[in-house]
Each structure stands twice: as structure tokens, then as C-alpha cells.
Design an enzyme around this catalytic site. Structure first.
Site, PDB file in Angstrom:
ATOM      1  N   ASN A   1       0.805  -1.224   0.000  1.00  0.00           N
ATOM      2  CA  ASN A   1       0.000   0.000   0.000  1.00  0.00           C
ATOM      3  C   ASN A   1       0.843   1.282   0.000  1.00  0.00           C
ATOM      4  O   ASN A   1       0.295   2.374   0.089  1.00  0.00           O
ATOM      5  CB  ASN A   1      -0.974   0.010   1.183  1.00  0.00           C
ATOM      6  CG  ASN A   1      -0.287   0.185   2.530  1.00  0.00           C
ATOM      7  OD1 ASN A   1       0.923   0.306   2.622  1.00  0.00           O
ATOM      8  ND2 ASN A   1      -1.076   0.169   3.590  1.00  0.00           N
ATOM      9  N   LYS A   2       2.173   1.144  -0.111  1.00  0.00           N
ATOM     10  CA  LYS A   2       3.029   2.324  -0.045  1.00  0.00           C
ATOM     11  C   LYS A   2       3.050   3.068  -1.391  1.00  0.00           C
ATOM     12  O   LYS A   2       2.680   2.525  -2.433  1.00  0.00           O
ATOM     13  CB  LYS A   2       4.448   1.937   0.362  1.00  0.00           C
ATOM     14  CG  LYS A   2       4.517   1.296   1.747  1.00  0.00           C
ATOM     15  CD  LYS A   2       3.973   2.222   2.821  1.00  0.00           C
ATOM     16  CE  LYS A   2       4.201   1.699   4.230  1.00  0.00           C
ATOM     17  NZ  LYS A   2       3.369   0.548   4.571  1.00  0.00           N
ATOM     18  N   ASN A   3       3.524   4.325  -1.366  1.00  0.00           N
ATOM     19  CA  ASN A   3       3.556   5.152  -2.586  1.00  0.00           C
ATOM     20  C   ASN A   3       4.430   4.538  -3.658  1.00  0.00           C
ATOM     21  O   ASN A   3       4.177   4.693  -4.847  1.00  0.00           O
ATOM     22  CB  ASN A   3       4.048   6.558  -2.255  1.00  0.00           C
ATOM     23  CG  ASN A   3       3.042   7.345  -1.448  1.00  0.00           C
ATOM     24  OD1 ASN A   3       2.231   6.786  -0.718  1.00  0.00           O
ATOM     25  ND2 ASN A   3       3.086   8.667  -1.573  1.00  0.00           N
TER      26      ASN A   3
END
Length: 390
Positions: free
Chosen positions: A188-190
Site C-alpha cells: 500500500n506504499k507510494n
């Protein structure tokens, strides 16, 4: 959730994006026969080093390993204390425990929701060896104040920048400055490698030490045999993950631009919806409106539960029924059973307790449509209006 002509599609609170070029690159690595740590990992680490201004970078299997190894590189161990925040994913404090050290929790600033640096000095003892700030939702702490404290008290700084890839401080990338800086590349990280993380280090010696901790303490191998001189683990990143990271890095500017645009819309639309619904007096706490430093990893509000007849769980359930996913990031760590057994008290960090009970993460990811923001804001406002105390 199945959709019909009258049912809008479900909006998750986050969704990773992997384009066809990335998928094809993964297939190429799989066909190559070299799928564990190899040339793609070396290329990814070199690209990250360039991104961070030439600082040494080493990648790991996950963002928890990066923090633990950062502590080990800094020489943190039994008998030491590390100051950190109670509002984070529990891995932040778990890794401190895992090296035998003691987490010391300092309450948060209600506006940034990060550790309140003005309260850190009072928590420093002769056993304090490091401070581990967390950049919640991608917003960094005041780096000038942080490193002034570290210099004054001769502390190492291990930045838990898991959510802050792409964030800045006064025009400088987080990771390009500072001491040891840990990033996560979880789904879910950038920037995602599905699972993974990286550690930005200060010099070649630290990088070599991190490599040893990454792979069983190995110092050499090959024709002359091998040797192990420290206790390490098995935390290497694979070429499959690394090639995903290489392609995500190329797309990062576009991802970042889109996240920023969506966050700006959130502020405008939520405020307009609240005003239109006559809820100006309802104390819905929006994030710190800072478009210079944050990478807008998440958009979080703090619900005015004292003004509502329902709890957060009910608000989340009603949003889900309307096709909107949400998250909780995070409950205060001191309230977990493990930490209660270790003697931590929830009343020692009252602001963190309140925020932890009330914070709500709304959907934010590059693939969202503009109209999704209006739908989310309208749904949230409607629920608040329905359940406000008279």
C-alpha cells in the site's frame, strides 16, 4: 461487492498500481532463471542511491527488517532506550524490543500526529541511545528540531520513514539528509515492490555491516570457503521485487502528482460538504494542510466522537455499506496487550489515546477518479449529520 447499474463500484482505502510494462518486466525476470537477489537488486539499489543524492542504500525483504537492522547498525541493544511515538504500526516499537532495547513513548502533536519533539528532552535518560520518529501518513517531523536534539544529547536518529517515500523537508528529499532512514515498499506504499524496504545509510562501512545483518552475518563466500562473524538473518530482497521497484520509481512523479491533486480536492470538498450540511461547528479534524513536505501517503481525519452518538466502528460500517473502504492507522501502541503486560500505561500519552480511538483513513490512491472524492465526502458528511448529538 458485486455491482449493478444502480450500485456504484466499491472504493478501497488503497490499491497498488502495476502497469503492463512492470508485469512484462516481472515475467522477463522469471524467465531469466535468476529470481532471488541478483542484477536487478543491484540496479534497484543503485537507482535508489542516485535518488537519495548518492547515499548508500541497501534493500531488504520488508520494512520491519530495515528498522531492526538500522538499530543493529547503530549498535542499539540490551539496556538501551529508544524514544519513539505511540501512534504507528506496532513494528516500530516491536523492533526495539527485538534487539533487547526498551521503547520510551513520547506523546504526539495533535496537529501533525507525529511525535511531539518539544516533549522529547524530558524523556531522555542516561540509557537513551536513539530517537525513532515516525512520519505518519508521509508528513515528516521538523527535521531541524529533530537533529538539533540529536546533536545536543548525542543520540542516533533512526527515521521510520516507512510511509514517507517522496516526502521532503525544505526542498530536500527525506532520505537524502539525516542519519539512518528506513522506508517500506509494502503493497500500500507510494512506491511498492509488493513486499520490501530499503535503508539509507551514512557510509560504505555501515552499508557493508547492513549487508552482513541481511544475510546471516556472512563475510565471504566462494572458492575459499565462507565465514560468519555476527548474528544475521535472512532478509534479502529478490530480483522479482526489485524489478517492480525499478518500474515504480519511474512512475513515482506521476503517482505523487495525482496524490497531491486528490488531497487538495479532499480539503475543498469536505469543507464545502460540511458547510452545506450545517456542520461547521462539528470538530472534524483534517490533516495538517501542507503540500510542500508531505507525499500524501494517506488522508486521515479524526472523528469528533464526543459530538456523535456512534463510535468509529459504526461510522466505518456505514461507509462500507455505501461502498467506501476505510482504515484505522493507528491505535496507540501502549494499549496493546503485549505492552500492557510490559508495564506501559495508556494515560502516559493522552493525546495519542484520543487520536488512536478516533482516527479514520479515507481512500487515497492514484487510480481514484475525481468524482470519488465527492462521493466519499458526501457519504461521510451524511453519516456525521445523522449521528450528531442534538
Amino acid at each position: 461487492m458485486s455491482t449493478t447499474e444502480n450500485t456504484p463500484p466499491f472504493i478501497p482505502f488503497t490499491r497498488p498500481h502495476f502497469n503492463q510494462e512492470t508485469i512484462d518486466a516481472v515475467a522477463e525476470v522469471l524467465r531469466s532463471g535468476w529470481v532471488t537477489s541478483g542484477p536487478k537488486l543491484a540496479e534497484f539499489e543503485a537507482s535508489l542511491s542516485e535518488y537519495f543524492g548518492g547515499r548508500p542504500v541497501r534493500c531488504f525483504a520488508n520494512g520491519t527488517a530495515t528498522m531492526k537492522i538500522a538499530l543493529q547498525v547503530a549498535g542499539i541493544g540490551p539496556g538501551d532506550e529508544v524514544i519513539t511515538t505511540p501512534i504507528s504500526w506496532v513494528a516500530t516499537s516491536n523492533v526495539i524490543l527485538s534487539v533487547g532495547a526498551t521503547p520510551v513513548f513520547v506523546d504526539i502533536d495533535p496537529h501533525t500526529r507525529n511525535i511531539d519533539l518539544s516533549k522529547v528532552a524530558a524523556a531522555i535518560s542516561p540509557k537513551t541511545r536513539a530517537i525513532m520518529p515516525v512520519y505518519l501518513a508521509g508528513l515528516p517531523v521538523d527535521m531541524d528540531q529533530l537533529y538539533s536534539l540529536a546533536k545536543q544529547y548525542q543520540l542516533r536518529v533512526i527515521e521510520d520513514a516507512a510511509q514517507a517515500f517522496g516526502s521532503q523537508w525544505k526542498g530536500q528529499k527525506i532520505g537524502s539528509i539525516g542519519d539512518l532512514v528506513s522506508f517500506s515498499f509494502q503493497a500500500n506504499k507510494n512506491l511498492s515492490t509488493v513486499e520490501g524496504g530499503c535503508l539509507v545509510l551514512n557510509n560504505v562501512d555501515e552499508a557493508k555491516l547492513a549487508e552482513k545483518f541481511r544475510l546471516q552475518g556472512l563475510t565471504r563466500q566462494g572458492m575459499d570457503g565462507m565465514d560468519v562473524d555476527i548474528l544475521g538473518g535472512k532478509d534479502n530482497l529478490t530480483d522479482v521485487n526489485a524489478v517492480i521497484g525499478l518500474h515504480q520509481l519511474k512512475q513515482l512523479p506521476a503517482f505523487q502528482s495525482r496524490r497531491t491533486a486528490l488531497a487538495r480536492q479532499y480539503f475543498d470538498v469536505i469543507r464545502a460538504e460540511m458547510k452545506s450540511a450545517g456542520l461547521d461547528d462539528l470538530h472534524l479534524e483534517l490533516p495538517l494542510e501542507n503540500f510542500t513536505d508531505s507525499n500524501w501517503h494517506m488522508f486521515q481525519v479524526v472523528l469528533p466522537l464526543e459530538q456523535l452518538n456512534v463510535d468509529r466502528a459504526q461510522v466505518m460500517t456505514e461507509l462500507k455499506d455505501l461502498g467506501i473502504g476505510t482504515g484505522v492507522h493507528y491505535p496507540a501502541i501502549t494499549g496493546f496487550t503485549l505492552y500492557q503486560k510490559l508495564g506501559y500505561r495508556t494515560d502516559s500519552t493522552p493525546i495519542a489515546q484520543r487520536i488512536g480511538r478516533s482516527i479514520l483513513t479515507l481512500p487515497l490512491f492514484p487510480g481514484m477518479a475525481d468524482e470519488d472524492i465527492g462521493r466519499i465526502a458526501s457519504a461521510l458528511t451524511g453519516i456525521l449529520k445523522k449521528h450528531r448529538k442534538s
